[in-house]
Scaffold this active site. Structure first.
Site, mmCIF file in Angstrom:
data_model
loop_
_atom_site.group_PDB
_atom_site.id
_atom_site.type_symbol
_atom_site.label_atom_id
_atom_site.label_comp_id
_atom_site.label_asym_id
_atom_site.label_seq_id
_atom_site.Cartn_x
_atom_site.Cartn_y
_atom_site.Cartn_z
ATOM 1 N N VAL A 15 0.804 -1.225 0.000
ATOM 2 C CA VAL A 15 0.000 0.000 0.000
ATOM 3 C C VAL A 15 0.836 1.275 0.000
ATOM 4 O O VAL A 15 0.319 2.344 -0.322
ATOM 5 C CB VAL A 15 -0.969 -0.005 1.206
ATOM 6 C CG1 VAL A 15 -0.225 0.291 2.510
ATOM 7 C CG2 VAL A 15 -2.119 0.977 1.005
ATOM 8 N N TYR A 16 2.112 1.199 0.337
ATOM 9 C CA TYR A 16 2.928 2.405 0.399
ATOM 10 C C TYR A 16 3.040 3.018 -0.999
ATOM 11 O O TYR A 16 3.662 2.442 -1.899
ATOM 12 C CB TYR A 16 4.321 2.109 0.942
ATOM 13 C CG TYR A 16 4.361 1.628 2.377
ATOM 14 C CD1 TYR A 16 3.279 1.830 3.229
ATOM 15 C CD2 TYR A 16 5.488 0.994 2.900
ATOM 16 C CE1 TYR A 16 3.309 1.398 4.546
ATOM 17 C CE2 TYR A 16 5.528 0.564 4.218
ATOM 18 C CZ TYR A 16 4.440 0.765 5.032
ATOM 19 O OH TYR A 16 4.473 0.329 6.340
ATOM 20 N N SER A 17 2.417 4.160 -1.159
ATOM 21 C CA SER A 17 2.342 4.836 -2.457
ATOM 22 C C SER A 17 1.802 3.900 -3.533
ATOM 23 O O SER A 17 2.203 3.966 -4.690
ATOM 24 C CB SER A 17 3.709 5.398 -2.866
ATOM 25 O OG SER A 17 4.154 6.368 -1.936
ATOM 26 N N GLN A 18 0.854 3.036 -3.112
ATOM 27 C CA GLN A 18 0.193 2.105 -4.040
ATOM 28 C C GLN A 18 1.195 1.296 -4.870
ATOM 29 O O GLN A 18 1.087 1.190 -6.085
ATOM 30 C CB GLN A 18 -0.782 2.858 -4.949
ATOM 31 C CG GLN A 18 -1.991 3.418 -4.210
ATOM 32 C CD GLN A 18 -2.896 2.315 -3.655
ATOM 33 O OE1 GLN A 18 -3.513 1.587 -4.406
ATOM 34 N NE2 GLN A 18 -2.974 2.218 -2.334
ATOM 35 N N GLY A 19 2.169 0.720 -4.182
ATOM 36 C CA GLY A 19 3.134 -0.151 -4.838
ATOM 37 C C GLY A 19 4.420 0.519 -5.262
ATOM 38 O O GLY A 19 5.405 -0.169 -5.576
#
Length: 342
Positions: free
Chosen positions: A54-58
């Site tokens: 999920v961190y910056s959506q991948g």
């Protein structure tokens, strides 16, 4: 860099873990700069790197892949996580179900540019999903060689025990570590999570030892309210109109004075405190810039004496979290009105 055992896995990890949440759109969008930060951490002796889908959506996983290319992957204990939504439209692209875990691990492997993940963690507990469902999927992935070990993140003590018992009774892979919030300002896990992990031989890799920036030295009574990418995303955690956050400011001022008297920075005091607990394996540092990393690395060599630890306890008592509503990292569904009222 000191190395410590990761629970009872036989794996040794550095005393500090490099967290990469701030690499990408959530923090530092410069991939090349982020790669340099990872390389500096590895050169300093860190061999433990933590990220999440999920961190910056991948994007964070993609940056980590770039940093570990060229032969660096084999020497790193690489951890990532699954649970948070990866789509606002599709309700099945999130959570702890077998369906999502089996699918999402493939996406993480692709983004990370690796054939295996050393530690795959369930990012948050999910009351509506049986823990056997989750552990069963993870057990299959271990058997397939796609992941080596499994862990939990921000699980309450009761859920940690339930998962251990389910793994034992169903002969499934067990969580070998827990990743909880822990800092001088957020000490709630000292009551039950840390003792529970110790009893079950689990490693502990705490997130936010700087209390999400509160212990960085920027948040002071006379400094106003500093802006940050994190405060933009999580405004309640930094809202100075809240009395609990004002109490955090009071504590931070006292801790800063204590650190100054001890001849160290507040950052070093805070990280060394999180690493000091006997149940803790490796606190996660989460730099956004090279300057942040350089200010945090020396904490690995800081030793806090008993008198200094006693002074910290006077400022924030053991087991206390000053603002538990926003700093515990997990909203207990049992406290929701629907769960308490007929």
């Amino acid at each position: 860099m000191e190395h410590r055992p990761l629970g009872r896995t036989g794996v040794s990890v550095s005393k500090l873990c490099l967290g990469t949440m701030m690499f990408g759109a959530w923090g530092n969008p410069d991939h090349a700069d982020s790669v340099r930060i990872v390389h500096r951490a590895l050169d300093a002796g860190i061999n433990f790197v933590d990220t999440a889908d999920v961190y910056s959506q991948g994007e964070s996983e993609v940056i980590v892949a770039k940093a570990l290319a060229g032969g660096r992957r084999d020497d790193v204990v690489l951890a990532t996580k699954v649970n948070f939504p990866m789509s606002e439209e599709d309700p099945n692209r999130r959570g702890n179900s077998r369906r999502w875990i089996i699918r999402e691990v493939e996406d993480s492997l692709r983004r990370l540019g690796t054939d295996w993940i050393d530690l795959y963690q369930i990012h948050r507990p999910e009351a509506g999903t049986d823990i056997e469902e989750t552990l069963g999927a993870l057990t299959d992935l271990v058997a397939q060689g796609k992941i080596r070990y499994i862990g939990s993140s921000t699980f309450p003590a009761s859920a940690i025990v339930e998962a251990q018992w389910a793994a034992r009774d169903r002969r499934l892979q067990r969580f070998v570590c827990e990743q909880p919030p822990y800092s001088i300002l957020v000490r709630g896990i000292e009551n039950d999570v840390l003792p529970t992990c110790a009893r079950h031989g689990m490693g502990v890799i705490p997130w936010a030892p700087l209390a999400s920036g509160w212990l960085s030295g920027r948040w002071r009574k006379d400094a106003g309210e500093p802006g940050s990418t994190r405060s933009d995303r999580l405004p309640a955690r930094y809202d100075l109109s809240q009395p609990a956050n004002q109490r955090k400011l009071d504590a931070v001022d006292e801790l800063a004075q204590l650190a100054d008297e001890a001849g160290m920075t507040l950052i070093h005091l805070a990280i060394a405190f999180a690493a000091n607990h006997p149940a803790v394996t490796a606190p996660i540092i989460g730099p956004r810039t090279m300057e942040h990393l350089e200010s945090q690395l020396p904490a690995a060599d800081v030793v806090l004496d008993q008198a200094l630890l006693d002074r910290i306890d006077e400022i924030v008592p053991p087991g206390a979290t000053i603002n538990p509503i926003v700093d515990s990292g997990w909203a207990n569904p049992a406290l929701e009105p629907a769960a308490r009222r007929r």
